[in-house]
Enzyme design. Structure first.
Site, short mmCIF file in Angstrom:
data_model
loop_
_atom_site.label_atom_id
_atom_site.label_comp_id
_atom_site.label_asym_id
_atom_site.label_seq_id
_atom_site.Cartn_x
_atom_site.Cartn_y
_atom_site.Cartn_z
N SER A 71 0.84 -1.20 0.00
CA SER A 71 0.00 0.00 0.00
C SER A 71 0.88 1.26 0.00
CB SER A 71 -0.96 -0.03 1.20
OG SER A 71 -2.03 0.87 1.03
N ASP A 111 -0.57 -4.71 -3.66
CA ASP A 111 -1.95 -4.22 -3.69
C ASP A 111 -2.08 -2.71 -3.63
OD1 ASP A 111 -4.51 -5.38 -4.12
OD2 ASP A 111 -5.13 -4.58 -2.19
N HIS A 162 -7.05 -6.81 1.17
CA HIS A 162 -6.02 -5.80 0.90
C HIS A 162 -4.67 -6.20 1.49
CE1 HIS A 162 -4.11 -2.00 0.17
NE2 HIS A 162 -4.09 -1.64 1.44
#
EC number: 3.1.1.89
Length: 400
Positions: free
Chosen positions: A202, A228, A358
């Site tokens: 992230s 991700d 996620h």
């Protein structure tokens, strides 16, 4: 669910993989194991991970339980914290001469011999322990590998004065990561920098990409893997960040309650990962609410001024930086136009895990480790066997 519906579901998906059954993971376990076996909670094996060389549609297999209901913790399952010492050799505190007020904290297992160093940067609101379980899985496959997982400023156990704790500009975070790598080399008296694989989840993906693009670490960087996050979907997701922050609990009555919330809400879908990483996200403070004294360590709302700065231009930098490139996603719908074109041109490796959330590396640590190890081996320069030089062959009296 009626008996008729359950019968239909079993006929459709197979009796052994009923997606509506209660989860059986760690059933009957009521004590903290000394060395828990970190496994993917998903029932499929690591070899079944979806790997794509194009952006075609992926149809998940029925046993991936994509639509399983959010569950609480199964009866008998422990929620006890798993200590960081289960996964890392040591923790280090590092101080930079350029900014002595900031004391970086990181978890470290040193590489052995000429083994690689996986340098890992977590996402916003998380900590270095987010990579603990996947780190152990990497070392199962490369026993000489080292792992360096830092706590970003304003996160975990890294200390910074209040005015600096939330200087979360991308160039600041990129400099922090560079400093941590260099300071660790000095602290551990490594004669030279080991071959490095940068890994970021992230926000961390934006940080490692920025550092790779800067070239500060030179040829020691073999490649970088981003987990991700892509520019387009990340910027779109920022619109709903305030909603997310307003709906999550302000605190928890116990540490175990915080762990359970992450599992129940499917924020983290692997209980071993949650028991390892969640405790570092919370801090005991009963001043605000004595009934829920375990509060969030990081004030994510305070980072809002930097949200767009993190991700604008990410796709372009990801494609242009030198070194091997890999993108791990929880779904191909996250690809933006620039990355879709880059994938069609073969500019980077793409791995998709549609059964993960996620936090790919926490949900599926074994499969993520397999991907990262394969990525390293494809980019490992020591494995290259070069043909002999023509001049050397002539000196040896051989015909060319």
């Amino acid at each position: 669910m009626s008996d008729l519906q359950r019968t239909w579901a079993k006929a459709k998906f197979g009796a052994s993989n009923d997606p509506f059954d209660e989860p059986q993971e760690e059933q009957g376990q009521d004590v903290l194991p000394e060395l828990p076996e970190p496994v993917d909670d998903d029932s499929s094996s690591a070899s079944s991970a979806s790997s794509v060389s194009s952006t075609g549609t992926i149809i998940p297999s029925p046993n991936q339980k994509l639509f399983a209901r959010p569950q609480g913790v199964a009866r008998g399952r422990t929620l006890e914290q798993i200590p960081w010492t289960t996964y890392f050799e040591r923790e280090v505190s590092l101080k930079s001469e350029q900014d002595p007020e900031v004391i970086y904290h990181a978890y470290l297992t040193s590489p052995v011999g000429k083994g690689p160093l996986f340098v890992m940067h977590h996402g916003a609101g998380s900590s270095g322990l987010s990579f603990a379980v996947v780190a152990s899985q990497i070392r199962k496959r490369i026993s000489t590998a080292g792992i360096l997982a830092l706590d970003c400023r304003g996160h975990g156990s890294t200390y910074a004065p209040e005015d600096k704790a939330f200087d979360m500009r991308l160039d600041t975070l990129s400099s922090d990561l560079y400093n941590v790598v260099q300071l660790t080399k000095t602290e551990m008296s490594w004669p030279e920098m080991p071959p490095i694989v940068l890994v970021g989840h992230s926000l961390g993906g934006a940080v490692v990409t920025d550092l790779a693009k800067s070239g500060k670490l030179g040829t020691s960087v073999l490649g970088y893997a981003v987990l991700d996050v892509v520019e387009g979907s990340a910027i779109d997701a920022l619109q709903s960040m305030h909603t997310y922050l307003s709906t999550r609990p302000l605190g928890f009555a116990t540490l175990q309650a915080g762990i359970e919330w992450h599992i129940r809400s499917r924020t983290i879908r692997n209980s071993i990962s949650a028991r390892t990483s969640v405790p570092a996200l919370l801090v005991f403070n009963e001043n605000d609410d004595p009934t829920r004294p375990w509060r969030w360590r990081t004030n994510l709302g305070a980072t809002q001024p930097y949200w767009e700065d993190w991700f604008v231009g990410l796709s372009k930098k990801f494609l242009e930086a030198r070194g091997g490139k890999m993108l791990l996603l929880a779904g191909t719908d996250r690809l933006d136009t620039e990355l879709t074109i880059g994938q069609m041109q073969g500019k980077y490796a793409l791995q998709v895990f549609p059964e993960a959330g996620h936090f790919i590396h926490e949900d599926l640590p074994e499969k993520t480790a397999v991907s990262l190890v394969d990525f390293f081996r494809r980019n490992d320069r020591t494995a290259l066997v070069l043909p002999p030089k023509v001049s050397d062959l002539i000196k040896q009296g051989k015909r060319v």
